[in-house]
Design a protein around this motif. Structure first.
Motif, mmCIF file in Angstrom:
data_model
loop_
_atom_site.group_PDB
_atom_site.id
_atom_site.type_symbol
_atom_site.label_atom_id
_atom_site.label_comp_id
_atom_site.label_asym_id
_atom_site.label_seq_id
_atom_site.Cartn_x
_atom_site.Cartn_y
_atom_site.Cartn_z
ATOM 1 N N ASP A 1 15.681 0.755 29.207
ATOM 2 C CA ASP A 1 16.252 1.299 27.980
ATOM 3 C C ASP A 1 15.101 1.510 27.010
ATOM 4 N N THR A 2 15.405 1.950 25.794
ATOM 5 C CA THR A 2 14.360 2.260 24.828
ATOM 6 C C THR A 2 13.700 0.982 24.298
ATOM 7 N N VAL A 3 12.556 1.170 23.654
ATOM 8 C CA VAL A 3 11.868 0.044 23.013
ATOM 9 C C VAL A 3 12.800 -0.616 22.002
ATOM 10 N N ARG B 1 16.336 -4.986 20.197
ATOM 11 C CA ARG B 1 17.593 -5.233 19.506
ATOM 12 C C ARG B 1 18.487 -6.222 20.256
ATOM 13 N N ILE B 2 18.205 -6.503 21.496
ATOM 14 C CA ILE B 2 18.963 -7.523 22.230
ATOM 15 C C ILE B 2 18.936 -8.848 21.474
ATOM 16 N N GLY B 3 17.853 -9.082 20.743
ATOM 17 C CA GLY B 3 17.753 -10.308 19.962
ATOM 18 C C GLY B 3 18.811 -10.413 18.878
ATOM 19 N N THR C 1 11.170 5.555 23.683
ATOM 20 C CA THR C 1 10.724 5.631 25.074
ATOM 21 C C THR C 1 11.479 4.620 25.934
ATOM 22 N N CYS C 2 12.025 5.084 27.043
ATOM 23 C CA CYS C 2 12.639 4.164 28.013
ATOM 24 C C CYS C 2 11.529 3.466 28.790
#
Length: 584
Positions: free
Chosen positions: A435-437, A442-444, A475-476
């Motif tokens: 997935d993107t940077v 953002r998982i955090g 960017t993925c």
């Protein structure tokens, strides 16, 4: 013994299979029951239509076409009603109920994976979990109506037709009905071995899926080690084993299937012969015999191959076994009235913990206190219990004895989602998603806006390498973060932890595998992360923990020493031995 085990050969009767299936369907079970009832009614109406062929042909061949019309109308009406019911039943598939049921079953399995103790999940290979979530769910649901329709048309329709023929010639009808006990006996005789073979086949498929996943995930490592061919040979052996199971399945099935098919067809031919004899004896109207022959020919093949349909039932059984096994793992208990800690010191109080498959405890009567806003290092040889210590803080499992607390609150009394927000972890090996940077960071904190994500990323020194990526923040990163170096992946993980802003941080020595330049950059990012937090470091290099507030030395699952570096080096013990081995 599980629900799947029945008294004969470990195979469930059909009614138990469908009971388990309805349980797996959850809220969609009533809709499936209605669909199956409609298919059964359609099969019965079709049988009644076939039974009317006898009076229809009698009237038509007897020279009174007008008398045949009502019977013809009855055949058409019953056939039309059967078609309408079958169409309604298939709406369970075409109307999206099946897709929704599949989705909800996968969702329930996913929720179970989140509730399971992670240490139990780690006992299972990735391919096996994928097989349960993908293949087994599809096998359980997608063929249900198809196989049910085939079975009902093969069994209910001719049975109803035979019952209708009682009014035409009861001896022939009784002979036709006698075929069904034979079919049921042959099917019961066949199913135990068939069901056992389906389970072996499902297990072989799961092993192969795991071996393929493992090979693909480790291909870069295997190529760098020059042993990709060797592991390919191991994978080939796994696929060869699957082939052997498949060949054995076909070999074992050939004889019984031919026996069942031949016996059924011979029985139907005997019924036709019996009817012909009654015609020659003047006991049966030739037109009625024609109707019997139509019924016999119409169902000779479906009845002869009914055991082939039951293979799908056994496939469903094998899938249900794997799904039920996953759902049967007891989840970690959740407190009815959860509490929230006000402080973030950590305490282990006489903790003993064992992994499910291990022979002995990973931690033995461990007691330790980690003050709030301090840095505690865990040191010791491999297998000493450092990782288990850290996992218990994250509540991957519960202790067998004792308790772990945060701010004096037992972890078992803290709501799981709250505990997740209290602890951030930076592993030595970072897992990034394709997935993107921005999405990976953002998982955090999923609700964070782009500005907050970028602020955390800059604090973790990510902005420099992100600016060189083809699409920058959008960017993925490829599977596993393949576009990034090890140091860059570590900084993404630290940015996650910074964004999460948890009061407790666990570091699995994230700089251990980095080059000097990357280590310096990551260490700067770590310094920003651990400021004013309760920090636990799993230390593989003692040189990194000299400034720790407290060092816990673990050996064989026990805390054998604790203190500051200078104090521990000054006394004879395990720590000084490790330090001496490091410094010479």
């Amino acid at each position: 013994m599980s629900d799947s085990a029945a008294s004969s050969g470990g195979v469930s009767p059909f009614h138990r299979t469908f009971t388990r299936l309805f349980r797996a369907m959850g809220p969609h079970a009533p809709a499936l029951r209605r669909a199956l009832a409609e298919l059964a009614a359609a099969a019965a109406l079709q049988g009644a239509a076939l039974a009317l062929l006898a009076p229809l042909l009698t009237a038509a061949l007897g020279g009174d076409p007008q008398a045949a019309l009502p019977w013809f109308a009855g055949v058409c009406g019953l056939a039309a009603a059967a078609a309408v019911l079958r169409w309604r039943a298939q709406g369970f598939d075409y109307g999206g109920d099946m897709a929704r049921a599949t989705h909800e079953l996968r969702t329930r399995l996913g929720a179970q994976l989140r509730r399971m103790p992670l240490e139990r999940l780690q006992d299972r290979r990735t391919g096996e979990i994928s097989a349960a979530l993908l293949g087994n769910v599809d096998e359980t649901l997608h063929y249900v109506l198809t196989v049910a329709n085939l079975l009902l048309q093969a069994l209910v329709t001719p049975l109803v037709a035979a019952a209708g023929l009682v009014f035409v010639d009861w001896p022939v009808a009784a002979a036709l009905a006698a075929v069904f006990p034979l079919i049921l006996w042959l099917t019961r005789w066949r199913r135990p071995r068939q069901g056992e073979q389906m389970r072996r086949l499902a297990e072989a498929h799961a092993r192969s899926a795991s071996d393929i996943t493992e090979y693909l995930q480790g291909l870069a490592v295997l190529k760098s080690a020059g042993c990709a061919g060797e592991r390919a040979a191991a994978l080939d052996r796994s696929l060869t084993a699957l082939e052997a199971v498949q060949v054995e399945d076909h070999r074992r099935a050939a004889g019984p299937n031919l026996t069942v098919a031949s016996a059924t067809e011979l029985a139907l031919l005997a019924v036709a012969g019996f009817g012909l004899w009654r015609v020659t004896a003047g006991l049966l109207d030739p037109a009625a015999l024609a109707a019997v022959l139509v019924v016999t020919v119409r169902f000779a093949e479906p009845l002869a191959t009914v055991t082939a349909y039951t293979v799908v039932i056994d496939l469903i059984e094998a899938a249900l076994d794997r799904i039920d096994a996953l759902m049967a793992v007891p989840p970690l208990p959740v407190a009815m009235k959860p509490r929230q800690p006000e402080h973030f010191d950590i305490a282990f109080e006489d903790v003993t913990f064992s992994y499910a498959a291990a022979k002995g405890p990973a931690l033995r009567r461990v007691s330790a206190r980690l003050p709030e806003r301090s840095l505690t290092a865990l040191v010791g040889p491999s297998g000493s219990g450092k990782t288990s210590f850290a996992r218990l803080i994250q509540r991957h499992a519960d202790p067998a004895e004792g308790r772990v607390t945060i701010g004096g609150v037992d972890l078992r009394d803290i709501a799981p989602d709250r505990l997740d927000r209290l602890v951030s972890v930076v592993f030595q090996t970072v897992h990034l998603f394709d997935d993107t940077v921005l999405a990976n960071i953002r998982i955090g904190r999923p609700e964070a806006d782009d500005a907050a994500v970028m602020t955390a990323a800059r604090a973790a020194l990510c902005d420099g390498f992100v600016s060189r990526l083809p699409e920058g923040w959008q960017t993925c990163l490829g599977e596993g973060g393949a576009r990034l170096s090890g140091g860059e992946r570590q900084r993404i993980a630290i940015a996650r932890a910074l964004l999460k802003d948890a009061p407790i941080v666990i570091l699995d020595e994230p700089t251990a595998a980095l080059d000097t330049e990357s280590e310096v950059a990551v260490q700067v990012a770590i310094d920003a992360l651990v400021r004013d937090r309760t920090v636990i470091v799993i230390a593989h290099r003692l040189s990194t923990v000299r400034g720790a507030d407290r060092i816990l030395v673990l050996e064989a699952g026990c805390v054998v020493q604790e203190g500051r570096h200078d104090d521990l080096v000054a006394v004879s013990g395990r720590y000084r031995a490790l330090w001496t081995a490091l410094t010479g």
